[in-house]
Design a protein around this motif. Sequence first.
Motif, PDB file in Angstrom:
ATOM      1  N   GLY A 103       0.817  -1.202   0.000  1.00 17.72           N
ATOM      2  CA  GLY A 103       0.000   0.000   0.000  1.00 17.72           C
ATOM      3  C   GLY A 103       0.851   1.253   0.000  1.00 17.72           C
ATOM      4  N   SER A 104       0.271   2.355   0.485  1.00 18.23           N
ATOM      5  CA  SER A 104       0.926   3.649   0.385  1.00 18.23           C
ATOM      6  C   SER A 104       0.681   4.460   1.648  1.00 18.23           C
ATOM      7  CB  SER A 104       0.391   4.400  -0.839  1.00 18.23           C
ATOM      8  OG  SER A 104       0.986   5.659  -0.974  1.00 18.23           O
ATOM      9  N   VAL A 105       1.700   5.228   2.055  1.00 20.90           N
ATOM     10  CA  VAL A 105       1.605   6.113   3.212  1.00 20.90           C
ATOM     11  C   VAL A 105       2.272   7.439   2.858  1.00 20.90           C
ATOM     12  CG1 VAL A 105       1.619   4.217   4.885  1.00 20.90           C
ATOM     13  CG2 VAL A 105       3.779   5.283   4.180  1.00 20.90           C
ATOM     14  N   VAL A 106       2.009   8.435   3.674  1.00 21.22           N
ATOM     15  CA  VAL A 106       2.745   9.687   3.533  1.00 21.22           C
ATOM     16  C   VAL A 106       4.211   9.406   3.833  1.00 21.22           C
ATOM     17  CG1 VAL A 106       3.047  12.032   4.418  1.00 21.22           C
ATOM     18  CG2 VAL A 106       0.741  11.072   4.159  1.00 21.22           C
ATOM     19  N   ALA A 107       5.089   9.825   2.957  1.00 22.86           N
ATOM     20  CA  ALA A 107       6.513   9.513   3.113  1.00 22.86           C
ATOM     21  C   ALA A 107       7.086  10.238   4.318  1.00 22.86           C
ATOM     22  CB  ALA A 107       7.276   9.909   1.854  1.00 22.86           C
ATOM     23  N   PRO A 108       7.817   9.531   5.179  1.00 27.28           N
ATOM     24  CA  PRO A 108       8.516  10.202   6.275  1.00 27.28           C
ATOM     25  C   PRO A 108       9.510  11.222   5.722  1.00 27.28           C
ATOM     26  CG  PRO A 108       8.474   7.841   6.634  1.00 27.28           C
ATOM     27  CD  PRO A 108       7.990   8.069   5.231  1.00 27.28           C
ATOM     28  N   PRO A 109       9.838  12.249   6.480  1.00 24.86           N
ATOM     29  CA  PRO A 109      10.713  13.309   5.970  1.00 24.86           C
ATOM     30  C   PRO A 109      12.121  12.834   5.610  1.00 24.86           C
ATOM     31  CG  PRO A 109      10.284  13.588   8.323  1.00 24.86           C
ATOM     32  CD  PRO A 109       9.341  12.556   7.835  1.00 24.86           C
ATOM     33  N   ASP A 110      12.561  11.709   6.149  1.00 31.70           N
ATOM     34  CA  ASP A 110      13.911  11.207   5.860  1.00 31.70           C
ATOM     35  C   ASP A 110      13.946  10.248   4.680  1.00 31.70           C
ATOM     36  OD1 ASP A 110      15.187  12.238   8.470  1.00 31.70           O
ATOM     37  OD2 ASP A 110      13.482  11.054   9.157  1.00 31.70           O
ATOM     38  N   ALA A 111      12.806   9.934   4.110  1.00 32.80           N
ATOM     39  CA  ALA A 111      12.741   8.858   3.117  1.00 32.80           C
ATOM     40  C   ALA A 111      13.601   9.143   1.888  1.00 32.80           C
ATOM     41  CB  ALA A 111      11.291   8.621   2.709  1.00 32.80           C
ATOM     42  N   VAL A 112      13.571  10.351   1.391  1.00 32.67           N
ATOM     43  CA  VAL A 112      14.309  10.663   0.164  1.00 32.67           C
ATOM     44  C   VAL A 112      15.806  10.436   0.369  1.00 32.67           C
ATOM     45  CG1 VAL A 112      14.977  12.498  -1.439  1.00 32.67           C
ATOM     46  CG2 VAL A 112      12.593  12.276  -0.719  1.00 32.67           C
ATOM     47  N   ASP A 113      16.357  11.024   1.424  1.00 33.51           N
ATOM     48  CA  ASP A 113      17.805  10.917   1.651  1.00 33.51           C
ATOM     49  C   ASP A 113      18.226   9.486   1.969  1.00 33.51           C
ATOM     50  OD1 ASP A 113      18.098  13.618   1.214  1.00 33.51           O
ATOM     51  OD2 ASP A 113      18.089  14.150   3.338  1.00 33.51           O
ATOM     52  N   MET A 114      17.456   8.807   2.812  1.00 34.21           N
ATOM     53  CA  MET A 114      17.877   7.471   3.217  1.00 34.21           C
ATOM     54  C   MET A 114      17.732   6.461   2.081  1.00 34.21           C
ATOM     55  SD  MET A 114      17.189   6.901   7.264  1.00 34.21           S
ATOM     56  CE  MET A 114      15.424   6.721   7.194  1.00 34.21           C
ATOM     57  N   LEU A 115      16.663   6.535   1.317  1.00 34.21           N
ATOM     58  CA  LEU A 115      16.503   5.584   0.222  1.00 34.21           C
ATOM     59  C   LEU A 115      17.492   5.857  -0.906  1.00 34.21           C
ATOM     60  CD1 LEU A 115      12.628   5.129   0.094  1.00 34.21           C
ATOM     61  CD2 LEU A 115      14.349   3.521   0.934  1.00 34.21           C
ATOM     62  N   ALA A 116      17.850   7.115  -1.105  1.00 34.63           N
ATOM     63  CA  ALA A 116      18.890   7.418  -2.098  1.00 34.63           C
ATOM     64  C   ALA A 116      20.219   6.803  -1.668  1.00 34.63           C
ATOM     65  CB  ALA A 116      19.029   8.930  -2.270  1.00 34.63           C
ATOM     66  N   LEU A 117      20.536   6.886  -0.383  1.00 40.96           N
ATOM     67  CA  LEU A 117      21.776   6.294   0.108  1.00 40.96           C
ATOM     68  C   LEU A 117      21.717   4.773   0.016  1.00 40.96           C
ATOM     69  CD1 LEU A 117      24.544   6.876   1.238  1.00 40.96           C
ATOM     70  CD2 LEU A 117      23.539   7.046   3.520  1.00 40.96           C
ATOM     71  N   TYR A 118      20.557   4.196   0.278  1.00 39.09           N
ATOM     72  CA  TYR A 118      20.410   2.752   0.105  1.00 39.09           C
ATOM     73  C   TYR A 118      20.626   2.343  -1.350  1.00 39.09           C
ATOM     74  CZ  TYR A 118      19.198   0.490   4.468  1.00 39.09           C
ATOM     75  OH  TYR A 118      19.267  -0.074   5.715  1.00 39.09           O
ATOM     76  N   GLY A 119      20.180   3.178  -2.272  1.00 40.74           N
ATOM     77  CA  GLY A 119      20.431   2.866  -3.667  1.00 40.74           C
ATOM     78  C   GLY A 119      21.908   2.798  -3.976  1.00 40.74           C
ATOM     79  N   ALA A 120      22.665   3.752  -3.446  1.00 42.90           N
ATOM     80  CA  ALA A 120      24.118   3.753  -3.652  1.00 42.90           C
ATOM     81  C   ALA A 120      24.768   2.551  -2.963  1.00 42.90           C
ATOM     82  CB  ALA A 120      24.716   5.054  -3.129  1.00 42.90           C
ATOM     83  N   LEU A 121      24.282   2.201  -1.767  1.00 42.84           N
ATOM     84  CA  LEU A 121      24.809   1.040  -1.053  1.00 42.84           C
ATOM     85  C   LEU A 121      24.533  -0.254  -1.819  1.00 42.84           C
ATOM     86  CD1 LEU A 121      23.901   1.751   2.681  1.00 42.84           C
ATOM     87  CD2 LEU A 121      26.173   1.192   1.827  1.00 42.84           C
ATOM     88  N   ALA A 122      23.320  -0.401  -2.311  1.00 44.26           N
ATOM     89  CA  ALA A 122      22.965  -1.611  -3.051  1.00 44.26           C
ATOM     90  C   ALA A 122      23.822  -1.755  -4.303  1.00 44.26           C
ATOM     91  CB  ALA A 122      21.481  -1.581  -3.421  1.00 44.26           C
ATOM     92  N   ASP A 123      24.035  -0.643  -5.001  1.00 41.65           N
ATOM     93  CA  ASP A 123      24.865  -0.694  -6.206  1.00 41.65           C
ATOM     94  C   ASP A 123      26.306  -1.052  -5.873  1.00 41.65           C
ATOM     95  OD1 ASP A 123      22.644   0.015  -7.675  1.00 41.65           O
ATOM     96  OD2 ASP A 123      23.165   2.143  -7.806  1.00 41.65           O
ATOM     97  N   ALA A 124      26.829  -0.485  -4.803  1.00 39.42           N
ATOM     98  CA  ALA A 124      28.232  -0.709  -4.446  1.00 39.42           C
ATOM     99  C   ALA A 124      28.488  -2.128  -3.961  1.00 39.42           C
ATOM    100  CB  ALA A 124      28.659   0.284  -3.367  1.00 39.42           C
ATOM    101  N   THR A 125      27.486  -2.749  -3.347  1.00 37.03           N
ATOM    102  CA  THR A 125      27.671  -4.082  -2.760  1.00 37.03           C
ATOM    103  C   THR A 125      26.988  -5.171  -3.580  1.00 37.03           C
ATOM    104  OG1 THR A 125      25.712  -3.834  -1.337  1.00 37.03           O
ATOM    105  CG2 THR A 125      27.834  -3.093  -0.443  1.00 37.03           C
ATOM    106  N   ASP A 126      26.620  -4.866  -4.809  1.00 39.24           N
ATOM    107  CA  ASP A 126      25.955  -5.849  -5.680  1.00 39.24           C
ATOM    108  C   ASP A 126      24.706  -6.433  -5.034  1.00 39.24           C
ATOM    109  OD1 ASP A 126      27.835  -5.568  -7.758  1.00 39.24           O
ATOM    110  OD2 ASP A 126      29.191  -6.981  -6.790  1.00 39.24           O
ATOM    111  N   GLY A 127      23.983  -5.599  -4.295  1.00 38.26           N
ATOM    112  CA  GLY A 127      22.718  -6.018  -3.708  1.00 38.26           C
ATOM    113  C   GLY A 127      22.819  -6.646  -2.340  1.00 38.26           C
ATOM    114  N   ALA A 128      24.023  -6.718  -1.765  1.00 38.12           N
ATOM    115  CA  ALA A 128      24.169  -7.312  -0.435  1.00 38.12           C
ATOM    116  C   ALA A 128      23.495  -6.463   0.642  1.00 38.12           C
ATOM    117  CB  ALA A 128      25.641  -7.494  -0.104  1.00 38.12           C
TER     118      ALA A 128
END
Length: 290
Positions: free
Chosen positions: A63-88
């Motif tokens: 489903g869907s919720v109002v995004a927490p204020p930290d969501a943009v920054d933290m999920l962007a960093l997770y994207g970089a982490l996932a790419d750097a660690t091949d999804g680990a």
Amino acid sequence: MMAAAAGSGRWEFDAIGTVWCIESEAPLGDAQRAAVMSVVDAFDRDWSRFRDDSTVSRLAAGGSVVAPPDAVDMLALYGALADATDGAVNPLVGDVLARRGYDASYSMRDGGASAAVAQWRDVVELSDDRLTLHRPATVDVGAVGKGRLVDLVLAELRQRTAGWLVVDASGDLAVDGVRQRVALEHPYDASRAVGVWALDAGALCASATNRRAWGDGLHHVLDARTGEPVREYAATWAVAADAMTADAVATALFFDGGPRFAERSRASWVRMRTDGAVEWSPHCEAELFV
């Protein structure tokens, strides 16, 4: 990991499952402490998978919720982490952690390995101030979340008090305006240190497989691709301009892509293998006892 006591005001409290210590040039008043606890509670209500009433718990069924204020920054960093660690490293590792025993009730009963959702970007959508999961899954921000909260607490206090500050959340530490010598605790012997790192600004974050460990070799640092705990490295330490970045680097360093991620993040680091060998980054300023 311990910071040298610096001074005039010292406040310890429990929050998000760990012990916090805030040191300040002047003792914090009731209003300042209340402001800190408000920041901590708001973050916990959004991101804790251990609370039934949190945003991520309500979202777990999809489903869907109002995004927490930290969501943009933290999920962007997770994207970089996932790419750097091949999804680990993957923000949908929450169900995997729960299956291995690190669940909301802290059952510590292992239900066996399972992989996280590999294509997590197809499941997690952030747009128009909404956070959406297109299938049931549990978001876990453990790779960056505590560091992010340390930054938020430091920023809140910076608006409310003058002088130096140290915010220490049991391994994730931010320093502003005072020199600290931080011992790098040996993961196999808490009475010993791998080295000492001195800093007067920025953040130092640590992670170790002896913390939040249970069962037969299980601990909280899992490879999201397999659901198995990491075995090659026992502890990591990272220094960066902010605690969220340092927290992310400390997590990445358990995997092969960690040093490259650290370099891109302008972070210095130390890590210990499970055989006791110690590695460190170029230009690392830590005093290492090796």
